[in-house]
Design an enzyme around this catalytic site. Structure first.
Site, PDB file in Angstrom:
ATOM      1  N   ASP A 200       0.515  -1.283   0.077  1.00 42.98           N
ATOM      2  CA  ASP A 200       0.195  -0.365  -0.597  1.00 42.98           C
ATOM      3  C   ASP A 200       0.869   1.279  -0.214  1.00 42.98           C
ATOM      4  O   ASP A 200       1.645   1.302   0.754  1.00 42.98           O
ATOM      5  CB  ASP A 200      -0.563   0.059   1.123  1.00 42.98           C
ATOM      6  CG  ASP A 200      -1.587   1.282   1.514  1.00 42.98           C
ATOM      7  OD1 ASP A 200      -1.801   1.600   0.381  1.00 42.98           O
ATOM      8  OD2 ASP A 200      -2.673   0.903   2.133  1.00 42.98           O
ATOM      9  N   HIS A 302     -12.670  -1.520   2.178  1.00 36.71           N
ATOM     10  CA  HIS A 302     -11.165  -0.293   2.784  1.00 36.71           C
ATOM     11  C   HIS A 302     -12.388  -0.657   4.061  1.00 36.71           C
ATOM     12  O   HIS A 302     -13.103  -0.349   3.992  1.00 36.71           O
ATOM     13  CB  HIS A 302     -11.511   0.350   1.851  1.00 36.71           C
ATOM     14  CG  HIS A 302     -10.512   1.121   3.133  1.00 36.71           C
ATOM     15  ND1 HIS A 302     -11.045   2.485   4.077  1.00 36.71           N
ATOM     16  CD2 HIS A 302      -8.322   1.340   3.113  1.00 36.71           C
ATOM     17  CE1 HIS A 302      -9.619   2.875   4.564  1.00 36.71           C
ATOM     18  NE2 HIS A 302      -8.569   2.690   3.918  1.00 36.71           N
TER      19      HIS A 302
HETATM   20 CA    CA Z   1      -4.625   1.864   1.809  1.00 31.80          CA
END
Ligand code: CA
Length: 389
Positions: A200, A302
């Site tokens: 990420d 998410h």
């Molecule tokens: Ca993220």
């Protein structure tokens, strides 16, 4: 039935150690829980995405802007209220904080609808395609330490998260392309060949740097490369997706159906990561999910924040149809932050014990089956951690 109050609970505590990602370090954890009360004694709970002072500003939007628009209305008219609020705030923000604030309110209205019906949220949506959801553990945050110390720690942490029973793990990038490739190598070595790993970047690269790192991730067989470039850079996303083998993922900083339409139509994502506590709540999440699937883009939500956010995401992941269908369909995962988070582990009267479930089951988490979100915050906990700004 009428809405009688809309209240924000902004919570905060000092983390045992500072943590970082590619944009900043942070020493405190914040959560923003929304409580909607009714004249029939039913209370709904929601959560707004947004750390630190952002949560304080979002709480002002919830209580000073949105609450006056919906007080006295029927909480079961959640889609009517969503559009009333969105239309009245459109001129002041089609993305960002007004949507984050609306998200928490909308989630609470869905919780109320579930409690009125006596059904869990996934039943209101249409039923559970799965009753347990595989979970991935993320960690490997940045710290104020040397590259060598990062490398050693990332290798150890990747192995530790694998040994906790999670089905995959995710690391942070952000030291710069050359050092980030060293970190990625450490994670691959620590996790071992064959274990699913992701990286990420929190949008810290130019497209050229993202290609440089992405080619290394390709070689190390990473599963996805998250937020490689700025969320506004739709063409960067498209070029990376066309040129790399690793799945390009993102979308946590995108809002509502119109924002999502643009990134999907530009063919920028292999995997979509909508944030229900930011993009507009459950009402808008369902529309964004339909848009993603209309573009044959699989979705892995998410997840950030407290146990309320985890619960609503478990409900949504249960209700997500397979894409594509088949005997052994592609499966979504629950995102789980393995760093210190009391708001997730201790907020509820009956904790979800995600880590315990993952350990005991080989990496999966049960979907709560009580009415609404299926969880209730402990009021003494809310009072104890209230951030009085
Ligand atoms: Ca993220």
């Amino acid at each position: 039935m009428k809405i009688t109050s809309v209240k924000s609970h902004v919570l905060q505590y000092e983390l045992p150690e500072e943590l970082g990602y590619s944009q900043q370090y942070y020493a405190r954890r914040t959560a923003h829980i929304v409580e909607v009360s009714t004249d029939e004694g039913i209370t709904g709970w929601g959560e707004c995405f947004g750390p630190g002072a952002i949560a304080v500003a979002n709480a002002a939007i919830v209580e000073k802007v949105i609450a006056p628009m919906i007080l006295g209305a029927d909480p079961l008219d959640r889609d009517v209220l969503w559009h009333r609020v969105y239309n009245l705030t459109r001129d002041h923000g089609q993305k960002g904080m007004p949507l984050q604030a609306l998200s928490g309110v909308d989630i609470a209205l869905w919780d109320i609808a579930g409690k009125v019906a006596g059904l869990p949220l996934h039943k209101l949506i249409g039923g559970a395609h799965r009753t347990r959801v595989p979970a991935y553990g993320y960690g490997m945050m940045l710290k104020r330490e040397s590259v060598a110390d990062h490398v050693a720690r990332f290798a150890d942490e990747a192995a530790a998260i694998r040994d906790m029973g999670f089905v995959a793990t995710k690391m942070k990038l952000g030291l710069g392309p050359r050092d980030d490739i060293k970190l990625a190598r450490a994670v691959r070595d620590g996790a071992g060949d064959g274990f699913r790993i992701m990286a990420d970047a929190n949008h810290c690269y130019t497209t050229a740097d993202a290609f440089h790192v992405g080619r290394a991730l390709d070689e190390m067989e990473f599963y996805w490369f998250e937020e490689p470039v700025a969320p506004e850079d739709l063409d960067g996303y498209r070029e990376l997706r066309a040129g790399l083998r690793v799945n390009i993922s993102g979308g946590e900083a995108e809002f509502n159906r119109w924002g999502w339409r643009a990134i999907l139509e530009n063919r920028g994502l292999d995997i979509a990561q909508p944030e229900v506590c930011a993009l507009g709540g459950v009402s808008e999440y369902l529309r964004v999910l339909a848009l993603c699937h209309a573009h044959f883009t699989p979705v892995v939500n998410h997840v950030w924040g407290s146990a309320v956010a985890v619960a609503v995401n478990l409900q949504l992941l249960a209700a997500m149809p397979p894409l594509p269908g088949g005997l052994n369909p592609w499966e979504p995962m629950l995102e789980f932050d393995t760093t210190d988070n009391r708001f997730r582990d201790e907020l509820l009267a009956e904790p979800l014990d995600i880590q315990g479930q993952v350990k005991a089951s080989g990496g999966t988490v049960a979907v709560p089956d009580g009415p609404g979100l299926g969880v209730e915050p402990d009021r003494a906990f809310l009072a104890h951690y209230a951030w009085n700004t």
